[in-house]
Design an enzyme around this catalytic site. Structure first.
Site, PDB file in Angstrom:
ATOM      1  N   SER A  19      -1.506 -13.694   1.827  1.00  0.00           N
ATOM      2  CA  SER A  19      -0.788 -13.066   1.046  1.00  0.00           C
ATOM      3  C   SER A  19       0.626 -13.390   0.775  1.00  0.00           C
ATOM      4  O   SER A  19       1.281 -13.124  -0.143  1.00  0.00           O
ATOM      5  CB  SER A  19      -0.472 -11.681   1.340  1.00  0.00           C
ATOM      6  OG  SER A  19      -0.075 -11.320   2.726  1.00  0.00           O
ATOM      7  N   LYS A  56       4.198  -3.006   2.427  1.00  0.00           N
ATOM      8  CA  LYS A  56       5.135  -4.301   2.251  1.00  0.00           C
ATOM      9  C   LYS A  56       6.355  -3.890   1.418  1.00  0.00           C
ATOM     10  O   LYS A  56       7.444  -4.047   1.626  1.00  0.00           O
ATOM     11  CB  LYS A  56       4.449  -5.337   1.660  1.00  0.00           C
ATOM     12  CG  LYS A  56       3.197  -5.817   2.568  1.00  0.00           C
ATOM     13  CD  LYS A  56       2.562  -6.889   1.826  1.00  0.00           C
ATOM     14  CE  LYS A  56       1.607  -7.537   2.682  1.00  0.00           C
ATOM     15  NZ  LYS A  56       0.809  -8.631   1.940  1.00  0.00           N
TER      16      LYS A  56
END
Length: 814
Positions: free
Chosen positions: A662, A705
């Site tokens: 990611s 996040k």
């Protein structure tokens, strides 16, 4: 090369958090809604449970898959209970003594609800006989018949001795009884001659008398030899009399016993054996009657059946369906070998371990026989012998009790070999998907024994209909848990949390357990606030407090960033440096945090070094992402020249393992920044993976996040230019906390979706990415133009370096 528009718009604040209108539910409180009895979103799983419950053929046992908290156990119990009500009540099972071979107890199958009645009837039977048999032996009739038998045989013995004595008297020989026994002596006129008188007789007469005595001595011996035979005949007659007496009592009592018992072949045979054994062992009842009660208090009623001497007539009830309706649904929470198949207990006596059929104990398979057995798959597999025993019983369709100590030869004891009991049960194992996959792969017998699987969904689509049904379900949960009603606002708060738990604003999470925990905690806060119902504020407080309890590690990390112990920039710009975003999972709690990613570049041999991989901190997925970067660079820039780059990438201040791809887009941005020598805005953080064509791909944990970087910016001070770049394909996953959505509404934080690397690098550097023109070149001042110029310069320098060193064989740099 795709869109180069650097003005990609930030998401509208309404897109960051989906809100559900309380008015859309159609009620003010859950007290108004009807109970919801179905299993929301689990039609596929419940259909599989119904099939397993109704299928008659063996082998169609069920494995229930799904995540913890999706209501698997509740759904299984409810569906099986519904089917169990319509099934016949299973038969009772008992173990009884095998009078021919006590080490091999017999099992009897009885009609439902009769096992306990049989056990009580047999106990009463023993108690009655313990009184009636001694009484019959003390009766005048028995005593007179016994005396007659004894007198008859005594008279016969006396008559034989009298006849012999008369014959001897006729020959002037007397039969004399001495302390040493019988002897013969000479007599004259009925008087026994003494030794002197005998010596005075003529020698011929003495010889004649000795001959008579010798002949009569043999006849006396024959008469005496007949005496034990007469005694045996007397004893047999008495034994016959005893048997007749006992049989008269036992047969009469047995007829009464049989009148109240079911007519079953096995039971009838057993009762015949009992009658024979009682008659043959009548002395047990006579001895019991002579024993005195030595306790401090006399017993009002003597319970003879509790004496160990009468264990041989006991009934060991293994399973009784008395007072039950339908088939059993048994949940075994400790499925060890003994708990599953039963066990044989022992008692210590004089240093030895002894047992008998009354010490056989049932297992879960016995209790569930004729119905359903539910167990946790991992617990069954945790016991080294339970899984093999379960498979053995399912394959043979009978329950065999075996001792673990005997199987392992750990003890030498008196062992039993009970008759196996026929098994008719549907086993349901509950576990996760990984365990099911491992069993399917590693155990070839598993697919044959567990042909069905019920796979529980973790989420369901959000529609107006499913929203209304979910609201009813929440009201039902509150009622079932004994909680007060919820307002419509509280229900929508829970529904919004269900969207967040699913990480998809188009789907509700079906982790009912997590929502139930929030519901309980919200009810607690409602009580503290004096509310008569659970309000939205109570649910919100429960969510916030749950996050606060688990966030110690997150807060310590943010504190380290705030104090600059961990170096993270949230303003300004840096070349070759970007803020990547990661997620840490701690049990059922996870949080996001920023990481500084840096890149350094120079002339080289086309090698892209992943420092994390070199020190074995990077996992294979992370390494794959870095290799994709090399593919993107070599396939995008300076295609007519060798790839002459030497670059290094690293997560600064990372001291643990790194896995996942990611951060690959962030790593590529850092590389492009370093190659173009253009600074990156540190107020923007980046998440998303990238493919070799520069397309940004979806990642997991997007909400955590974004919230992690927002918290860092909030502590440092929000400037209005900060935000996060996310993959456009992750927009549907956004369900951010209220404070992040509020910051976006106030214009101090942004969430920007990007589809390609060109869009992201333009936003980060403030300069157009650039596209190849008609001549095949990027604009010189664009990001891509600067990157290509650098790579071409590297290739040219490498060629020149190689030519200069060709003579000494050093060649181009590695």
């Amino acid at each position: 090369m795709g869109n180069t528009d650097s003005s990609v718009a930030a998401l509208d604040p309404a897109e960051l958090r989906t809100r559900i209108d309380p008015d859309s539910l159609g009620f003010e409180t859950t007290a108004e809604v009807e109970t919801f009895d179905a299993f929301l979103g689990q039609d596929r799983a419940t259909a599989a449970i119904d099939l397993a419950a109704g299928m008659q053929h063996h082998g169609f046992n069920l494995f229930v898959l799904g995540e913890l908290g999706t209501g698997r156990h509740f759904a299984v119990h409810k569906q099986l209970s519904k089917h169990a009500e319509g099934r016949p009540v299973p038969d009772d099972w008992v173990y009884v003594n095998n009078f021919e071979d006590p080490q091999a107890p017999r099992c009897l199958r009885l009609p439902p609800g009769t096992a306990i009645h049989l056990a009580e009837a047999m106990a009463e039977f023993v108690n009655d006989l313990a009184t009636e048999i001694p009484a019959s032996f003390e009766a005048d009739e028995y005593q007179s018949r016994r005396r007659a038998i004894e007198a008859d045989y005594s008279d016969r013995q006396d008559a034989a001795m009298a006849a012999f004595a008369e014959r001897a008297h006729e020959e002037n020989i007397a039969l004399v009884r001495t302390p040493m026994g019988y002897m013969l002596a000479a007599a004259r006129d009925g008087k026994v001659l003494n030794p002197d008188e005998f010596e005075a007789l003529e020698k011929t007469e003495q010889q004649s008398i000795n001959e008579k005595i010798g002949r009569l001595q043999e006849d006396l011996a024959q008469v005496l030899r007949n005496a034990p035979k007469l005694d045996r005949e007397s004893r047999r007659e008495i034994e016959k009399l005893n048997a007749e007496t006992a049989e008269h009592v036992v047969s009469a009592r047995m007829e009464e016993l049989q009148e109240g018992l079911p007519k079953r072949a096995g039971l009838a045979e057993y009762l015949v054996d009992v009658q024979k054994d009682v008659i043959a062992n009548a002395e047990l009842f006579l001895e019991a009657a002579t024993e005195q009660d030595n306790g401090p208090f006399p017993q009002a009623v003597r319970k003879y059946h509790e004496d160990s001497a009468f264990d041989r007539y006991a009934i060991n009830v293994m399973v009784s369906s008395e007072g039950t309706g339908g088939a059993p649904v048994i949940r075994e929470d400790q499925p060890t070998l003994d708990q599953l198949t039963g066990r044989v207990e022992h008692i210590a006596e004089l240093g030895a371990l002894l047992t008998n059929f009354t010490m056989i104990r049932p297992g879960a398979l016995h209790r569930a026989n004729g119905g359903y057995l539910v167990m946790d798959a991992q617990q069954v597999l945790s016991d080294p012998f339970a899984w093999e025993a379960l498979k053995r019983c399912l394959k043979s369709r009978e329950i065999s009790i075996s001792s673990l100590a005997e199987r392992l030869s750990l003890a030498s004891t008196t062992s039993l070999e009970p008759d196996p009991i026929p098994l008719d049960v549907r086993v349901v194992l509950v576990g996760d998907r990984m365990l099911h996959a491992l069993l399917t792969y590693l155990d070839p017998e598993f697919p044959e024994l567990f042909k069905l699987q019920a796979d529980f969904e973790t989420s369901m689509s959000r529609t107006s209909e499913s929203t209304a049904l979910y609201g009813r379900l929440i009201g039902t949960l509150a009622r079932r848990e004994g909680l007060c009603a919820l307002s419509a606002g509280a229900v929508t708060s829970l529904l919004e949390e269900a969207l967040r738990l699913s990480a998809d604003r188009r789907k509700f999470s079906l982790r009912i357990g997590a929502l139930t925990d929030i519901l309980h905690e919200g009810a607690h806060y409602a009580g503290l606030a004096g509310h008569d119902r659970i309000e939205s504020a109570d649910v919100t407080r429960a969510i916030v407090e749950r996050d606060r309890r688990a966030s110690r590690i997150r807060d310590r990390f943010q504190e380290a960033v705030e104090r600059r112990t961990i170096l993270i920039d949230t303003d300004g710009s840096r070349t070759g440096q970007v803020n990547g975003l990661s997620v840490i999972g701690l049990g059922d709690y996870s949080f996001g945090y920023p990481s500084r990613i840096t890149a350094r570049v120079r002339l080289g041999g086309g090698k892209l070094i992943d420092i994390e991989r070199e020190v074995e901190l990077g996992g294979p997925l992370h390494s794959k992402g870095v290799m994709i970067l090399a593919g993107y660079l070599s396939g995008t820039f300076a295609l007519d020249l060798p790839f002459s780059l030497h670059a290094s990438l690293v997560f600064e201040q990372s001291y643990g393992g790194i896995e996942g791809d990611s951060a690959s887009s962030a790593e590529l941005y850092a590389l492009l920044s370093a190659l173009a020598d253009l600074p990156i805005d540190q107020g923007l953080a980046v998440t998303g993976s990238v493919n070799q064509f520069g397309e940004i791909q979806a990642i997991g944990g997007v909400n955590e996040k974004i919230e992690g970087f927002f918290e860092t910016c909030r502590r440092r001070g929000l400037t209005g230019r900060q935000g996060v770049l996310i993959p456009a394909s992750n927009v549907d996953n956004l369900m951010l906390r209220e404070e992040v959505a509020d910051a976006a509404r106030n214009g101090v934080f942004r969430v920007i979706p990007v589809q390609r690397i060109d869009e992201g690098i333009a936003l980060l550097t403030g300069r157009e990415a650039g596209v190849r023109g008609a001549g095949g070149a990027f604009p010189e001042t664009s990001v891509n133009g600067l990157v290509e110029a650098t790579l071409r310069a590297f290739a040219t320098q490498r060629r020149a370096f190689g030519q200069r060193n060709a003579g000494d064989g050093s060649g181009p740099p590695a």
